[in-house]
Design a protein around this motif. Structure first.
Motif, PDB file in Angstrom:
ATOM      1  N   LEU A 230       1.709  -1.001  16.747  1.00  0.00           N
ATOM      2  CA  LEU A 230       2.459  -1.765  17.745  1.00  0.00           C
ATOM      3  C   LEU A 230       1.633  -1.954  19.011  1.00  0.00           C
ATOM      4  N   ARG A 231       1.004  -0.873  19.491  1.00  0.00           N
ATOM      5  CA  ARG A 231       0.204  -0.985  20.714  1.00  0.00           C
ATOM      6  C   ARG A 231      -0.967  -1.940  20.524  1.00  0.00           C
ATOM      7  N   LEU A 232      -1.617  -1.870  19.371  1.00  0.00           N
ATOM      8  CA  LEU A 232      -2.745  -2.766  19.112  1.00  0.00           C
ATOM      9  C   LEU A 232      -2.286  -4.217  19.020  1.00  0.00           C
ATOM     10  N   THR A 233      -1.106  -4.435  18.471  1.00  0.00           N
ATOM     11  CA  THR A 233      -0.556  -5.792  18.401  1.00  0.00           C
ATOM     12  C   THR A 233      -0.290  -6.339  19.800  1.00  0.00           C
ATOM     13  N   LEU A 234       0.257  -5.495  20.677  1.00  0.00           N
ATOM     14  CA  LEU A 234       0.524  -5.927  22.048  1.00  0.00           C
ATOM     15  C   LEU A 234      -0.772  -6.190  22.810  1.00  0.00           C
ATOM     16  N   VAL A 235      -1.785  -5.360  22.582  1.00  0.00           N
ATOM     17  CA  VAL A 235      -3.082  -5.570  23.231  1.00  0.00           C
ATOM     18  C   VAL A 235      -3.693  -6.887  22.767  1.00  0.00           C
ATOM     19  N   ALA A 236      -3.691  -7.108  21.451  1.00  0.00           N
ATOM     20  CA  ALA A 236      -4.269  -8.336  20.908  1.00  0.00           C
ATOM     21  C   ALA A 236      -3.537  -9.570  21.422  1.00  0.00           C
ATOM     22  N   TYR A 240      -5.135 -12.492  23.680  1.00  0.00           N
ATOM     23  CA  TYR A 240      -5.069 -13.865  23.189  1.00  0.00           C
ATOM     24  C   TYR A 240      -4.502 -14.784  24.269  1.00  0.00           C
ATOM     25  N   ALA A 241      -3.433 -14.335  24.922  1.00  0.00           N
ATOM     26  CA  ALA A 241      -2.830 -15.132  25.987  1.00  0.00           C
ATOM     27  C   ALA A 241      -3.800 -15.307  27.157  1.00  0.00           C
ATOM     28  N   ALA A 242      -4.552 -14.273  27.471  1.00  0.00           N
ATOM     29  CA  ALA A 242      -5.521 -14.354  28.567  1.00  0.00           C
ATOM     30  C   ALA A 242      -6.632 -15.350  28.233  1.00  0.00           C
ATOM     31  N   VAL A 243      -7.120 -15.323  27.002  1.00  0.00           N
ATOM     32  CA  VAL A 243      -8.150 -16.280  26.591  1.00  0.00           C
ATOM     33  C   VAL A 243      -7.603 -17.703  26.624  1.00  0.00           C
ATOM     34  N   PRO A 260     -20.247 -22.793  29.677  1.00  0.00           N
ATOM     35  CA  PRO A 260     -19.461 -22.085  30.699  1.00  0.00           C
ATOM     36  C   PRO A 260     -20.324 -21.706  31.893  1.00  0.00           C
ATOM     37  N   ASP A 261     -19.725 -21.747  33.079  1.00  0.00           N
ATOM     38  CA  ASP A 261     -20.467 -21.328  34.269  1.00  0.00           C
ATOM     39  C   ASP A 261     -20.281 -19.832  34.495  1.00  0.00           C
ATOM     40  N   ALA A 262     -20.859 -19.328  35.593  1.00  0.00           N
ATOM     41  CA  ALA A 262     -20.824 -17.891  35.871  1.00  0.00           C
ATOM     42  C   ALA A 262     -19.395 -17.401  36.060  1.00  0.00           C
ATOM     43  N   THR A 263     -18.550 -18.220  36.674  1.00  0.00           N
ATOM     44  CA  THR A 263     -17.159 -17.821  36.904  1.00  0.00           C
ATOM     45  C   THR A 263     -16.418 -17.647  35.586  1.00  0.00           C
ATOM     46  N   THR A 264     -16.603 -18.600  34.679  1.00  0.00           N
ATOM     47  CA  THR A 264     -15.945 -18.516  33.369  1.00  0.00           C
ATOM     48  C   THR A 264     -16.445 -17.301  32.591  1.00  0.00           C
ATOM     49  N   LEU A 265     -17.766 -17.078  32.612  1.00  0.00           N
ATOM     50  CA  LEU A 265     -18.332 -15.945  31.883  1.00  0.00           C
ATOM     51  C   LEU A 265     -17.858 -14.618  32.461  1.00  0.00           C
ATOM     52  N   THR A 266     -17.707 -14.568  33.778  1.00  0.00           N
ATOM     53  CA  THR A 266     -17.206 -13.335  34.413  1.00  0.00           C
ATOM     54  C   THR A 266     -15.773 -13.062  33.998  1.00  0.00           C
ATOM     55  N   ALA A 267     -14.949 -14.105  34.015  1.00  0.00           N
ATOM     56  CA  ALA A 267     -13.553 -13.938  33.597  1.00  0.00           C
ATOM     57  C   ALA A 267     -13.471 -13.508  32.140  1.00  0.00           C
ATOM     58  N   ALA A 268     -14.321 -14.109  31.285  1.00  0.00           N
ATOM     59  CA  ALA A 268     -14.334 -13.727  29.872  1.00  0.00           C
ATOM     60  C   ALA A 268     -14.749 -12.264  29.709  1.00  0.00           C
ATOM     61  N   ALA A 269     -15.728 -11.826  30.491  1.00  0.00           N
ATOM     62  CA  ALA A 269     -16.176 -10.434  30.414  1.00  0.00           C
ATOM     63  C   ALA A 269     -15.071  -9.474  30.831  1.00  0.00           C
ATOM     64  N   VAL A 270     -14.313  -9.850  31.858  1.00  0.00           N
ATOM     65  CA  VAL A 270     -13.203  -9.000  32.312  1.00  0.00           C
ATOM     66  C   VAL A 270     -12.160  -8.868  31.203  1.00  0.00           C
ATOM     67  N   ILE A 271     -11.850  -9.988  30.539  1.00  0.00           N
ATOM     68  CA  ILE A 271     -10.871  -9.951  29.436  1.00  0.00           C
ATOM     69  C   ILE A 271     -11.364  -9.031  28.324  1.00  0.00           C
ATOM     70  N   VAL A 272     -12.641  -9.147  27.967  1.00  0.00           N
ATOM     71  CA  VAL A 272     -13.201  -8.321  26.896  1.00  0.00           C
ATOM     72  C   VAL A 272     -13.167  -6.844  27.277  1.00  0.00           C
ATOM     73  N   ALA A 278      -8.077  -1.133  26.548  1.00  0.00           N
ATOM     74  CA  ALA A 278      -6.707  -0.977  26.062  1.00  0.00           C
ATOM     75  C   ALA A 278      -6.692  -0.600  24.579  1.00  0.00           C
ATOM     76  N   THR A 279      -7.614  -1.171  23.806  1.00  0.00           N
ATOM     77  CA  THR A 279      -7.704  -0.826  22.379  1.00  0.00           C
ATOM     78  C   THR A 279      -8.094   0.635  22.203  1.00  0.00           C
ATOM     79  N   TRP A 280      -9.083   1.082  22.973  1.00  0.00           N
ATOM     80  CA  TRP A 280      -9.521   2.483  22.896  1.00  0.00           C
ATOM     81  C   TRP A 280      -8.381   3.428  23.271  1.00  0.00           C
ATOM     82  N   THR A 281      -7.643   3.066  24.319  1.00  0.00           N
ATOM     83  CA  THR A 281      -6.512   3.905  24.759  1.00  0.00           C
ATOM     84  C   THR A 281      -5.427   3.936  23.679  1.00  0.00           C
ATOM     85  N   SER A 282      -5.167   2.788  23.056  1.00  0.00           N
ATOM     86  CA  SER A 282      -4.143   2.728  22.013  1.00  0.00           C
ATOM     87  C   SER A 282      -4.498   3.603  20.815  1.00  0.00           C
ATOM     88  N   LEU A 283      -5.761   3.607  20.440  1.00  0.00           N
ATOM     89  CA  LEU A 283      -6.201   4.418  19.304  1.00  0.00           C
ATOM     90  C   LEU A 283      -6.275   5.897  19.656  1.00  0.00           C
TER      91      LEU A 283
END
Length: 300
Positions: A230-236, A240-243, A260-272, A278-283
């Motif tokens: 359940l936790r992994l489903t919520l994280v995923a 997905y919504a953030a992406v 993508p510019d630097a701003t987009t890449l930074t936002a993508a890195a934050v999401i990852v 969150a995945t590590w914490t869930s497991l």
């Protein structure tokens, strides 16, 4: 839709006409394949409902009928050699496009009814429940991005001409320019179809992810815990919504997916990073007990 996909594939092979920079049968083919995946997944979700099945059946039927009407109009315009979307060049073309808009609004509302029924349903496996709920809600948001495309572009508003082509897939550049192979997404400007496609197919991706977790559960003890799944489903779903939000923002800024510019890449890195943490914490927060593995099919 499956039959039409075969017909459209034949059109791609034997009809060499090009419209707005793409083979004229590419749009009917892509829409048909997408509708096959969408309707099959939605039909499976309806089997999970313990109550409200009659209303769900009617809503599903509306989705199927309006989807059929939409693809029929797209195919008709392809046969005529005319642009189906945003086309107001003649009174007939404008009427076709308005009808397409109406069918999509009705389809969206029917899908919303199904999403509400899924939100209210008491599905036994909580991970399955939230996978189908969040997948359907994110898909609704992805579908709604299509409504943004029909708005006049700044260039069209500046011209003051309400005839011709009104609305566009691309942002900052004209439709039909340099594009990616297969998808046809712009490589020189923003393209709202990226987020539209990504969001719509949350309906398949998130439940499929849960199926993978269930399949891996016999080999990995922590995945046997339904709370971990359940936790992994919520994280995923959150990732997905953030992406989806990032892809929409990127397109609205007139930026192609491929550059993508630097701003987009930074936002993508934050999401990852956040999704990884969150995945590590869930497991990590699992008591390691072996729990019965409940599959999405058994929960129906």
């Amino acid at each position: 839709m499956a039959l039409l996909a075969v017909v459209a594939l034949g059109g791609l092979i034997f009809d060499d006409r090009i419209l707005v920079g793409a083979p004229i049968w590419a749009k009917p083919f892509k829409f048909a394949v997408s509708f096959v995946a969408y309707c099959m997944t939605l039909a499976w979700m309806l089997t999970l409902l313990p109550r409200g099945r009659r209303l769900a059946w009617w809503a599903g039927t509306v989705v199927a009928v309006t989807g059929l009407g939409e693809i029929a109009l797209i195919t008709m315009q392809a046969i005529r050699g005319r642009q189906s979307h945003f086309n107001n060049e003649t009174a007939f073309d404008a009427a076709v496009f308005r009808t397409m808009g109406l069918t999509i609004v009705v389809l969206w509302l029917a899908a919303l009814v199904i999403a509400i029924l899924l939100l209210r349903a008491r599905i036994l496996d909580r991970a399955t429940a939230w996978a189908v709920r969040l997948g359907s809600l994110i898909a609704l948001v992805g579908t709604a991005i299509g409504f943004v495309m029909v708005l006049p572009t700044p260039e069209q508003r500046a011209s003051g001409d309400d005839r011709g082509i009104v609305g566009a897939h691309s942002v900052g550049v004209a439709d039909g320019g340099p594009s990616m192979a297969v998808t046809g997404w712009s490589t020189t400007g923003g393209d709202l179809r990226v987020a539209h496609f990504f969001g719509m197919h949350a309906l398949q991706v998130i439940p499929l992810l849960l199926l993978v977790l269930v399949a891996l559960a016999p080999r990995f003890a922590r995945l046997r815990d339904p709370r971990v799944r359940l936790r992994l489903t919520l994280v995923a779903s959150s990732a997905y919504a953030a992406v989806l939000a990032l892809l929409t923002w990127q397109a609205l800024r007139g930026q192609p997916l491929t550059h993508p510019d630097a701003t987009t890449l930074t936002a993508a890195a934050v999401i990852v990073l956040l999704a990884g943490a969150a995945t590590w914490t869930s497991l990590r927060h699992s008591d390691g007990r072996t729990a019965p593995t409940t599959t999405p099919e058994s929960s129906s």
